[in-house]
Design an enzyme around this catalytic site. Sequence first.
Site, PDB file in Angstrom:
ATOM      1  N   GLY A  46     -28.041  35.118   2.027  1.00 25.23           N
ATOM      2  CA  GLY A  46     -27.220  34.025   1.532  1.00 25.23           C
ATOM      3  C   GLY A  46     -25.790  34.216   1.993  1.00 25.23           C
ATOM      4  O   GLY A  46     -25.373  35.343   2.305  1.00 25.23           O
ATOM      5  N   GLN A  51     -16.760  33.122   1.760  1.00 27.83           N
ATOM      6  CA  GLN A  51     -16.948  34.376   2.495  1.00 27.83           C
ATOM      7  C   GLN A  51     -16.549  34.269   3.963  1.00 27.83           C
ATOM      8  O   GLN A  51     -16.361  35.281   4.635  1.00 27.83           O
ATOM      9  CB  GLN A  51     -18.406  34.848   2.397  1.00 27.83           C
ATOM     10  CG  GLN A  51     -18.793  35.266   0.988  1.00 27.83           C
ATOM     11  CD  GLN A  51     -20.203  35.802   0.955  1.00 27.83           C
ATOM     12  OE1 GLN A  51     -21.152  35.045   0.859  1.00 27.83           O
ATOM     13  NE2 GLN A  51     -20.351  37.116   1.051  1.00 27.83           N
ATOM     14  N   CYS A  99     -23.671  42.653  -1.140  1.00 28.10           N
ATOM     15  CA  CYS A  99     -22.856  41.481  -0.804  1.00 28.10           C
ATOM     16  C   CYS A  99     -22.185  41.704   0.550  1.00 28.10           C
ATOM     17  O   CYS A  99     -21.624  42.774   0.793  1.00 28.10           O
ATOM     18  CB  CYS A  99     -21.793  41.258  -1.878  1.00 28.10           C
ATOM     19  SG  CYS A  99     -20.736  39.846  -1.531  1.00 28.10           S
ATOM     20  N   LEU A 100     -22.221  40.697   1.390  1.00 26.03           N
ATOM     21  CA  LEU A 100     -21.620  40.798   2.725  1.00 26.03           C
ATOM     22  C   LEU A 100     -20.099  40.940   2.639  1.00 26.03           C
ATOM     23  O   LEU A 100     -19.466  41.354   3.606  1.00 26.03           O
ATOM     24  CB  LEU A 100     -21.997  39.581   3.572  1.00 26.03           C
ATOM     25  CG  LEU A 100     -23.494  39.429   3.864  1.00 26.03           C
ATOM     26  CD1 LEU A 100     -23.770  38.091   4.526  1.00 26.03           C
ATOM     27  CD2 LEU A 100     -24.014  40.562   4.732  1.00 26.03           C
ATOM     28  N   HIS A 141     -26.003  34.718  -7.272  1.00 24.70           N
ATOM     29  CA  HIS A 141     -25.006  35.454  -6.477  1.00 24.70           C
ATOM     30  C   HIS A 141     -24.128  34.473  -5.687  1.00 24.70           C
ATOM     31  O   HIS A 141     -22.894  34.583  -5.706  1.00 24.70           O
ATOM     32  CB  HIS A 141     -25.742  36.413  -5.542  1.00 24.70           C
ATOM     33  CG  HIS A 141     -24.850  37.256  -4.700  1.00 24.70           C
ATOM     34  ND1 HIS A 141     -24.760  38.620  -4.835  1.00 24.70           N
ATOM     35  CD2 HIS A 141     -24.003  36.930  -3.690  1.00 24.70           C
ATOM     36  CE1 HIS A 141     -23.888  39.098  -3.959  1.00 24.70           C
ATOM     37  NE2 HIS A 141     -23.412  38.088  -3.239  1.00 24.70           N
ATOM     38  N   GLU A 142     -24.761  33.523  -5.007  1.00 21.03           N
ATOM     39  CA  GLU A 142     -24.000  32.594  -4.156  1.00 21.03           C
ATOM     40  C   GLU A 142     -23.177  31.630  -5.009  1.00 21.03           C
ATOM     41  O   GLU A 142     -22.035  31.306  -4.666  1.00 21.03           O
ATOM     42  CB  GLU A 142     -24.938  31.832  -3.219  1.00 21.03           C
ATOM     43  CG  GLU A 142     -25.743  32.713  -2.261  1.00 21.03           C
ATOM     44  CD  GLU A 142     -24.905  33.737  -1.503  1.00 21.03           C
ATOM     45  OE1 GLU A 142     -23.736  33.437  -1.186  1.00 21.03           O
ATOM     46  OE2 GLU A 142     -25.411  34.837  -1.241  1.00 21.03           O
ATOM     47  N   HIS A 145     -19.965  33.126  -6.059  1.00 23.90           N
ATOM     48  CA  HIS A 145     -18.934  33.113  -5.009  1.00 23.90           C
ATOM     49  C   HIS A 145     -18.076  31.854  -5.100  1.00 23.90           C
ATOM     50  O   HIS A 145     -16.873  31.891  -4.823  1.00 23.90           O
ATOM     51  CB  HIS A 145     -19.573  33.177  -3.621  1.00 23.90           C
ATOM     52  CG  HIS A 145     -19.858  34.565  -3.136  1.00 23.90           C
ATOM     53  ND1 HIS A 145     -18.882  35.517  -2.996  1.00 23.90           N
ATOM     54  CD2 HIS A 145     -21.019  35.156  -2.732  1.00 23.90           C
ATOM     55  CE1 HIS A 145     -19.433  36.644  -2.535  1.00 23.90           C
ATOM     56  NE2 HIS A 145     -20.721  36.457  -2.370  1.00 23.90           N
TER      57      HIS A 145
END
Length: 188
Positions: A46, A51, A99-100, A141-142, A145
């Site tokens: 995702g 991000q 997480c990226l 999670h997304e 963000h």
Amino acid sequence: MTIRPIVITGDPVLHSRASEVTAFDQELRSLVADMFETMDAAPGVGLAAPQVGVPLRVFVYDYDDDEGNPRRGVVINPTLQLGPISQEAPDEDTEVEGCLSFPGERFPLKRAENVVLTGLDLDQKPVRFEADGWFARIFQHEFDHLDGLLYVDRLAEPYKSEAKEQIAEIGWGKPGFSWLPGRDDLEG
Ligand code: ZN
């Protein structure tokens, strides 16, 4: 399409609420195409627009759900309804998240087992998902963000302190850090 740099924790764009999308134009289509390419290159399951430094309520995902069905798409201006979240400690093997924008680290976190996600696609057509398991976790999670929350902001102790130490050790936690999938050798 272009792979865009992924910003790392400390950049204000990751810690502020993103704005609703109002223009469903070519610029939005380019953003989403770039987000898919960036997510695939990372690789990740995702990626949210903040991000890649864009403060808009958009995320993409790519994941086989718990029944093995491939799921890939974009959700714009989402709403998220959460099922109950267990108060038990998270499992250190099966409930570990990454997480990226906090690359190279993973921490256990309890999430709701079931969620209902609604939103729009690129053609402003309504989409609606009833998701469970990991698919539900990815949506949570997304979605976070888009509200300026990273999963590390939700950690319980001792993981919360470990994450803070990690940030201090690496020197993150201030603006200006990013990495480029396909070029920088990072995972997350
Ligand atoms: Zn993330």
